[in-house]
Design an enzyme around this catalytic site. Sequence first.
Site, short mmCIF file in Angstrom:
data_model
loop_
_atom_site.label_atom_id
_atom_site.label_comp_id
_atom_site.label_asym_id
_atom_site.label_seq_id
_atom_site.Cartn_x
_atom_site.Cartn_y
_atom_site.Cartn_z
N ILE A 90 -8.54 11.90 8.07
CA ILE A 90 -9.54 12.70 7.39
C ILE A 90 -10.77 12.74 8.31
CG2 ILE A 90 -10.80 13.41 5.32
CD1 ILE A 90 -7.74 13.71 4.72
N LYS B 152 0.84 -1.25 -0.03
CA LYS B 152 0.10 0.00 -0.11
C LYS B 152 0.80 1.22 0.11
CE LYS B 152 -3.51 -2.66 -0.28
NZ LYS B 152 -4.14 -2.83 -1.43
N ARG C 27 -8.68 -7.16 -7.21
CA ARG C 27 -9.59 -8.42 -7.26
C ARG C 27 -10.91 -7.85 -7.48
NH1 ARG C 27 -9.37 -6.34 -1.61
NH2 ARG C 27 -11.75 -5.73 -1.18
N GLY D 86 -8.09 -3.23 2.56
CA GLY D 86 -9.44 -3.90 3.15
C GLY D 86 -9.93 -3.48 4.38
N GLY D 87 -9.20 -2.27 4.99
CA GLY D 87 -9.80 -1.78 6.36
C GLY D 87 -9.00 -2.45 7.50
N VAL E 225 -16.62 -7.19 -3.05
CA VAL E 225 -18.03 -7.93 -2.65
C VAL E 225 -19.23 -7.06 -3.36
CG1 VAL E 225 -19.48 -7.91 -0.73
CG2 VAL E 225 -17.14 -8.50 -0.47
N GLU F 298 -0.66 8.03 7.58
CA GLU F 298 -1.63 8.99 7.03
C GLU F 298 -2.34 9.97 7.93
OE1 GLU F 298 -4.73 7.07 4.68
OE2 GLU F 298 -3.47 6.49 3.20
N LYS F 299 -2.49 11.17 7.28
CA LYS F 299 -3.50 12.13 8.09
C LYS F 299 -4.91 11.40 8.29
CE LYS F 299 -4.59 16.48 9.30
NZ LYS F 299 -5.11 15.95 10.89
N LYS G 197 -1.07 2.89 9.15
CA LYS G 197 -1.35 1.80 8.43
C LYS G 197 -0.26 0.87 7.89
CE LYS G 197 -5.37 3.93 6.00
NZ LYS G 197 -5.71 4.11 4.46
#
Lengths: 214, 458
Positions: B203, B116, B292, B164-165, B295, B200-201, B158
């Site tokens: 948001i 990522k 991919r 995917g969270g 869902v 990451e900031k 992260k």
Amino acid sequence: MRSPEELAALFESHNLTRLEYEEGGVRLVLERQPVNIQYLGYPAAASHLTAGATSGQLLGDASTLFSDAGAGVDGRVSAFGAGGVGGADGAGGGGTLVSNHAAGNQAAGSPSGSPVGSAANNTTFSAINPSDILVTAPLLGIIYRSAEPGSEPYATVGEHVNAGDVLCLIEAMKTFNQVTAPVGGTITAAPAENGRLAEYGDLLFAIAADSAVR
Amino acid sequence: MLRRVLVANRGEIAARILRACREMNIETVAICSEADRGALFTTLATRSVCIGPASAAQSYLDQQAVLNAALLTGCDAIHPGFGFLSENAEFAALTRDNGLVFIGPSPEVIALLGDKDAARRLAREQGIPVVPGSQGLVGDAEAAEQVAGQLGYPVLLKAASGGGGRGIRVVAEPGELSSQLAEARAEAKACFGNDDIYIEKLITAPRHIEVQILGDSHGNQIHLGERDCTLQRNRQKVIEEAPAAAVPEELHQRMTADALRAARAVGYENAGTVEFILTPDGEYYFIEMNTRIQVEHPVTEMITGINIVREQIRIASALPLEFSQADVRFEGHAIECRINAEDPAHGFAPCPGTIEHLHLPSGFGVRVDTVAHPGYIISPYYDSLLAKIIVHGRNRHEAVLRMRRALEETLFTGITTNLGLLYMVLYSPDFLYNRIDTGTVERNLDTMLGALKEEVML
């Protein structure tokens, strides 16, 4: 006075279609209803959705499912030749183990979550003693009953084996995995068919353990 | 055209792929674990083989077992679905090295976009706005504190191998950073095998907008519009829509153009999704690209009329796309609700169990993707997604009315689901007026659960 469980067992074991029992002011009727199913494309799904109420084979011989059956696997001519050494032993005769996989699950101690109608392996073989140890395939692969084409099979019905003895090989991705006897005892059934594709959990052998209490 | 495809997945997505193959006269092999033996999705395949015990690690995630099944049953391709091995570059390479087609992008592209942090770098190089954050991976806590200080708290830690969270932690204040970083590394190492972290900031009140991409092996890449996946809980999507009503035309043009820019930069093949964060001020930033099928792909299919899984198979068969960007039309509005076997009243705990009865909605403009049936056993080994209810309407308002109607018809007995909660969301003013952000569900959870209890729906 017979219990409902006894009656149900009687119903099943004699494959009755109707049984009426009346005693002491209680009347019990067991009746087998034929289920009329219309399906177009997915016979296995139809049986599955009616929770196995249909009779007969659910999934046919896998080798007939593909368009190139015979040239493909599972029924293909293996290096050992079709129907070579040590075909499925103990076929025919005796009773039928209700569900190959259910028994396999219980033996392996895994959750018996096999849904009704999952008897994908309708192998018929001699009745197995409930105390027999079941040896199931630890992985998906091709079964080989002997070390080399033409040589004696590792184990056949009636033979005595010791714990750790090789019973058969399962080939996966060019590696040959040994399936060994978990206990010492006598082979009572060997549905493992040479050259056939075994799925994970398929019954390969049944052993009457030396230590089993009869 | 591919001749025989092995579907390396389970449940509704396996059924989705098997159905698409059947319509294309492609033979299929389903794999299953012991827990899924005889499951409905296995009966939809030409044949199915059990490859391992219930545990996903020893079945659906077992690369050797899956590949073995494909080789032994004479398949020429593997469709990985989503989750499991779908974004595993190693597995994609293993598949290719064994002479099979992996239905997805190349192992190299999967690896690149699966990192990522590298994906952010790529986006930046392409002039695509990325979420303000660290210029690459963070080193020790001191370096992290410096970056976070410059960005301004709160920040997100992260995992570079996440996605995917998953593998995300919020750090609200400087004092927490050091310990959170250590925990984040440990968690990332355990879950993804790699403890690289970037920052990451955070948001506030963002919307989650993603763009569907299709690329073929002849150098063509097109987009199929965006989806709005803002309604989430615990970073998992709950309700998705297409198109994004909050994205006006001009923004749609810029975002889809940037998504295509990212896809072209890597020569993307097959289906993929570029994810963005949209701020309340109308600024958008690239987060990641998923290699991919997703869902929520049905909402895109409903508004474009394009069968994305079919296109995946055609692309994997080395066929060119049959349509150009100009041919892609967007009609109406679609909404998807994910029904999960979970208990909203008890922390959304997954609820394994057996379905006694169920009634699924149907009728004009309703699509249901599921393999649920009476007697279906929801096992504890896999995720809790039970069914996807998708509706299409001429506009968002009609789609909302239709989804309410569809949810009202939906019935599950014997198990606990989030159906009631979805229903409450569909009636909430915030949802109706589209005044939502990724925190909306969690903020209003107590109110909605309270209302549900009163309605005796729980």
